[in-house]
Write a protein that holds these residues in place. Structure first.
Motif, PDB file in Angstrom:
ATOM      1  N   GLY A  76       8.042  11.376 -19.331  1.00  0.00           N
ATOM      2  CA  GLY A  76       8.145  12.561 -18.493  1.00  0.00           C
ATOM      3  C   GLY A  76       7.137  12.602 -17.360  1.00  0.00           C
ATOM      4  O   GLY A  76       6.752  13.683 -16.892  1.00  0.00           O
ATOM      5  N   LEU A  77       6.695  11.444 -16.895  1.00  0.00           N
ATOM      6  CA  LEU A  77       5.698  11.364 -15.828  1.00  0.00           C
ATOM      7  C   LEU A  77       6.374  10.854 -14.560  1.00  0.00           C
ATOM      8  O   LEU A  77       6.410   9.652 -14.278  1.00  0.00           O
ATOM      9  N   ASP A  78       6.918  11.808 -13.787  1.00  0.00           N
ATOM     10  CA  ASP A  78       7.733  11.460 -12.626  1.00  0.00           C
ATOM     11  C   ASP A  78       6.942  10.777 -11.525  1.00  0.00           C
ATOM     12  O   ASP A  78       7.468   9.893 -10.826  1.00  0.00           O
ATOM     13  N   ALA A  79       5.669  11.175 -11.324  1.00  0.00           N
ATOM     14  CA  ALA A  79       4.880  10.561 -10.258  1.00  0.00           C
ATOM     15  C   ALA A  79       4.628   9.084 -10.546  1.00  0.00           C
ATOM     16  O   ALA A  79       4.581   8.254  -9.633  1.00  0.00           O
ATOM     17  N   HIS A  80       4.460   8.773 -11.813  1.00  0.00           N
ATOM     18  CA  HIS A  80       4.304   7.364 -12.187  1.00  0.00           C
ATOM     19  C   HIS A  80       5.557   6.580 -11.795  1.00  0.00           C
ATOM     20  O   HIS A  80       5.481   5.485 -11.233  1.00  0.00           O
ATOM     21  N   ARG A 120       7.794   7.392  -9.547  1.00  0.00           N
ATOM     22  CA  ARG A 120       7.992   7.390  -8.109  1.00  0.00           C
ATOM     23  C   ARG A 120       7.137   6.325  -7.422  1.00  0.00           C
ATOM     24  O   ARG A 120       7.549   5.722  -6.432  1.00  0.00           O
ATOM     25  N   ALA A 121       5.902   6.085  -7.956  1.00  0.00           N
ATOM     26  CA  ALA A 121       5.033   5.072  -7.357  1.00  0.00           C
ATOM     27  C   ALA A 121       5.683   3.697  -7.373  1.00  0.00           C
ATOM     28  O   ALA A 121       5.432   2.854  -6.508  1.00  0.00           O
ATOM     29  N   VAL A 122       6.547   3.466  -8.365  1.00  0.00           N
ATOM     30  CA  VAL A 122       7.287   2.204  -8.443  1.00  0.00           C
ATOM     31  C   VAL A 122       8.568   2.280  -7.613  1.00  0.00           C
ATOM     32  O   VAL A 122       8.900   1.370  -6.843  1.00  0.00           O
ATOM     33  N   SER A 123       9.281   3.365  -7.765  1.00  0.00           N
ATOM     34  CA  SER A 123      10.584   3.495  -7.111  1.00  0.00           C
ATOM     35  C   SER A 123      10.480   3.378  -5.599  1.00  0.00           C
ATOM     36  O   SER A 123      11.329   2.736  -4.951  1.00  0.00           O
ATOM     37  N   LEU A 124       9.468   3.994  -4.994  1.00  0.00           N
ATOM     38  CA  LEU A 124       9.288   3.927  -3.543  1.00  0.00           C
ATOM     39  C   LEU A 124       9.106   2.484  -3.078  1.00  0.00           C
ATOM     40  O   LEU A 124       9.630   2.078  -2.037  1.00  0.00           O
ATOM     41  N   ARG A 125       8.376   1.731  -3.854  1.00  0.00           N
ATOM     42  CA  ARG A 125       8.155   0.326  -3.485  1.00  0.00           C
ATOM     43  C   ARG A 125       9.424  -0.507  -3.639  1.00  0.00           C
ATOM     44  O   ARG A 125       9.727  -1.380  -2.815  1.00  0.00           O
ATOM     45  N   LEU A 126      10.174  -0.240  -4.728  1.00  0.00           N
ATOM     46  CA  LEU A 126      11.426  -0.984  -4.923  1.00  0.00           C
ATOM     47  C   LEU A 126      12.431  -0.681  -3.816  1.00  0.00           C
ATOM     48  O   LEU A 126      13.153  -1.565  -3.343  1.00  0.00           O
ATOM     49  N   GLU A 127      12.463   0.574  -3.364  1.00  0.00           N
ATOM     50  CA  GLU A 127      13.351   0.944  -2.244  1.00  0.00           C
ATOM     51  C   GLU A 127      12.944   0.218  -0.967  1.00  0.00           C
ATOM     52  O   GLU A 127      13.799  -0.216  -0.176  1.00  0.00           O
ATOM     53  N   ALA A 128      11.602   0.072  -0.779  1.00  0.00           N
ATOM     54  CA  ALA A 128      11.098  -0.590   0.432  1.00  0.00           C
ATOM     55  C   ALA A 128      11.435  -2.078   0.441  1.00  0.00           C
ATOM     56  O   ALA A 128      11.472  -2.711   1.503  1.00  0.00           O
ATOM     57  N   LEU A 129      11.684  -2.619  -0.739  1.00  0.00           N
ATOM     58  CA  LEU A 129      12.001  -4.055  -0.836  1.00  0.00           C
ATOM     59  C   LEU A 129      13.482  -4.336  -0.646  1.00  0.00           C
ATOM     60  O   LEU A 129      13.881  -5.509  -0.544  1.00  0.00           O
ATOM     61  N   LEU A 187       0.717  -8.167  -8.318  1.00  0.00           N
ATOM     62  CA  LEU A 187       2.141  -8.475  -8.411  1.00  0.00           C
ATOM     63  C   LEU A 187       2.664  -8.945  -7.053  1.00  0.00           C
ATOM     64  O   LEU A 187       2.281  -8.417  -6.007  1.00  0.00           O
ATOM     65  N   THR A 188       3.523  -9.924  -7.087  1.00  0.00           N
ATOM     66  CA  THR A 188       4.253 -10.323  -5.889  1.00  0.00           C
ATOM     67  C   THR A 188       5.476  -9.416  -5.749  1.00  0.00           C
ATOM     68  O   THR A 188       5.794  -8.612  -6.651  1.00  0.00           O
ATOM     69  N   LYS A 189       6.198  -9.530  -4.632  1.00  0.00           N
ATOM     70  CA  LYS A 189       7.436  -8.769  -4.465  1.00  0.00           C
ATOM     71  C   LYS A 189       8.401  -9.087  -5.603  1.00  0.00           C
ATOM     72  O   LYS A 189       9.029  -8.193  -6.190  1.00  0.00           O
ATOM     73  N   LYS A 190       8.503 -10.384  -5.897  1.00  0.00           N
ATOM     74  CA  LYS A 190       9.393 -10.812  -6.971  1.00  0.00           C
ATOM     75  C   LYS A 190       8.969 -10.207  -8.311  1.00  0.00           C
ATOM     76  O   LYS A 190       9.800  -9.771  -9.115  1.00  0.00           O
ATOM     77  N   GLY A 191       7.653 -10.188  -8.533  1.00  0.00           N
ATOM     78  CA  GLY A 191       7.139  -9.646  -9.781  1.00  0.00           C
ATOM     79  C   GLY A 191       7.461  -8.176  -9.939  1.00  0.00           C
ATOM     80  O   GLY A 191       7.859  -7.712 -11.021  1.00  0.00           O
ATOM     81  N   GLY A 219       9.415  -3.714 -12.250  1.00  0.00           N
ATOM     82  CA  GLY A 219       9.495  -2.315 -11.840  1.00  0.00           C
ATOM     83  C   GLY A 219      10.437  -1.462 -12.666  1.00  0.00           C
ATOM     84  O   GLY A 219      10.064  -0.363 -13.115  1.00  0.00           O
ATOM     85  N   PRO A 220      11.673  -1.906 -12.911  1.00  0.00           N
ATOM     86  CA  PRO A 220      12.596  -1.081 -13.698  1.00  0.00           C
ATOM     87  C   PRO A 220      12.088  -0.773 -15.108  1.00  0.00           C
ATOM     88  O   PRO A 220      12.367   0.298 -15.657  1.00  0.00           O
ATOM     89  N   VAL A 221      11.344  -1.692 -15.694  1.00  0.00           N
ATOM     90  CA  VAL A 221      10.756  -1.456 -17.024  1.00  0.00           C
ATOM     91  C   VAL A 221       9.756  -0.308 -16.950  1.00  0.00           C
ATOM     92  O   VAL A 221       9.746   0.604 -17.792  1.00  0.00           O
TER      93      VAL A 221
END
Length: 432
Positions: free
Chosen positions: A416-420, A422-431, A396-400, A405-407
């Motif tokens: 109910g899988l919070d770690a899953h 979070r693995a996306v949310s942390l990256r979206l915050e970094a962008l 995935l690119t940043k744009k991708g 990511g929100p999906v």
């Protein structure tokens, strides 16, 4: 051969009439195979040598056949035999080379790239039946596509003859096909060696090849074990179904049936005839040809398990075929090509009067290692892809990631899988 009129049978009678020989799935046989596999797993080469003496009646001291013996067998082979092996090898290679899969790359949405690439398995165990008939053709059917696929270690096992040695034609074909190693061992014990590995024989990732009921049972059992090898398919004693109408030559039909019946006393042959008269003519021809068949005793026993069905129309013929799911299906009917689209379940199909099942067994180019015992409902025969697995790749690119990511976050919340998430949310915050 037992005779049945399809329209006269009720549902349970039809099921019974199409049943395979019970001996193939006998529970006492399964128990015997389990004992053999346990012995090989625990005792390795020592078990292989002891079981060979017990079941094959010969004593062998060395399991691996030296490469020099393979070459010597090829060099000693008559030129005509070299020529036919080479012709068959070339056709098999040509057909399977055409099956090499191309990589797939798809941008499922902007910035989301998905790929699929193929990888050959590393070590393939190739079982080549020997016993009453050394199957040179099976070695070709397994070793050639394995090499085309890029399998690094192509390990052949085959049982010894009465003299304790491998038939020289198998050795010669093994040399020409450039196998990695060839071992003198057969039966369920050979499958155990390929599955677990021994001091001499390497453990294999996947096991290929047809065999008798013991071999088929062993393949099934080792594949069920945790961490066990994959197998190509359920492939036990051979079987064939021939469809025949008034246009069929009874001699051709009989010869196709007998070509499978001579394999094994528990091989099964089935004929579906359009009329009683056609059935009568075929049975007369079977009796006539059987008299001069060198393997008459084997074929005679096999024919006791055979079936002759009288089918009134096309719908009944197709119904019988798809219910039985034959390993080999020979279509000797008027306009045979028109039946192909309706046939869902068959290992390999042979169309018209000039296409005997034997050409597929040996040299047309298609593979003769095919599913038996009704497994054609879910399995294919051996193909190039049988020796290949697939790896999926995504990037995935940043744009991708911003788009997708929100999906993924919401789907992770739903599960109910919070770690899953979070693995996306942390990256979206970094962008941001």
């Amino acid at each position: 051969m037992q005779r049945f009129i399809w329209s006269d049978l009720n549902a349970s009678e039809r099921q019974s009439a199409l049943a395979r020989p019970a001996a193939i799935s006998d529970e006492s046989l399964m128990d015997g195979v389990r004992d053999i596999l346990a012995d090989v797993k625990e005792n390795g080469d020592a078990a292989l040598l002891r079981l060979t003496q017990k079941f094959d009646g010969v004593r062998i001291d060395v399991l691996e056949v030296p490469k020099a013996e393979l070459k010597a067998a090829w060099d000693a082979l008559p030129q005509i035999d070299k020529s036919v092996i080479e012709r068959a090898r070339r056709n098999i290679k040509r057909f399977h080379k055409a099956q090499i899969p191309a990589p797939i790359e798809v941008e499922t949405e902007p910035g989301v790239i998905c790929r699929r690439e193929s990888r050959a398995i590393k070590t393939a165990g190739l079982y080549v039946p020997g016993g009453t008939a050394p199957l040179v053709s099976t070695l070709l059917m397994l070793a050639v596509p394995a090499k085309v696929a890029g399998v690094k270690n192509r390990v052949v096992v085959t049982p010894p003859g009465k003299d304790g040695k491998v038939d020289p034609t198998i050795l010669a074909a093994a040399y020409r096909c450039k196998v990695s190693a060839l071992y003198v061992i057969g039966g369920a014990q050979a499958i155990g060696a390929l599955a677990y590995g021994t001091e001499t024989i390497p453990k294999c990732d996947k096991i290929f090849g047809p065999g008798n009921a013991w071999v088929a049972a062993a393949k099934s059992l080792v594949a069920q074990a945790a961490g066990g090898p994959a197998i190509d398919m359920p492939a036990g004693p051979s079987e064939a179904m021939v469809l025949a109408d008034e246009a069929a030559d009874p001699a051709f039909v009989a010869s196709d049936l007998l070509s499978q019946a001579e394999h094994d006393t528990v091989a099964q042959v089935v004929c579906v005839a359009s009329t009683t008269e056609v059935a009568d003519c075929v049975e007369v021809e079977i009796a006539k040809q059987l008299e001069t068949l060198p393997r008459k005793n084997i074929a005679t026993e096999s024919l006791k398990l055979g079936r002759m069905f009288i089918a009134e129309d096309r719908a009944e013929i197709i119904d019988i075929v798809n219910r039985y799911a034959p390993e080999h299906l020979i279509v000797q009917l008027r306009k045979p090509d028109t039946y192909v689209g309706a046939i869902r379940n068959a290992g390999s199909i042979f169309l018209g009067p000039w296409t005997p099942e034997s050409v597929g067994d040996y040299a047309s180019g298609t593979n003769h290692t095919l599913p038996t015992y009704g497994a054609a409902r879910a399995y294919s025969g051996v193909t190039l892809e049988s020796f290949i697995k697939y790896v999926s790749i995504q990037k995935l690119t940043k744009k991708g990631l911003k788009r997708l990511g929100p999906v993924v976050e919401r789907l992770a919340e739903m599960e109910g899988l919070d770690a899953h998430k979070r693995a996306v949310s942390l990256r979206l915050e970094a962008l941001q």
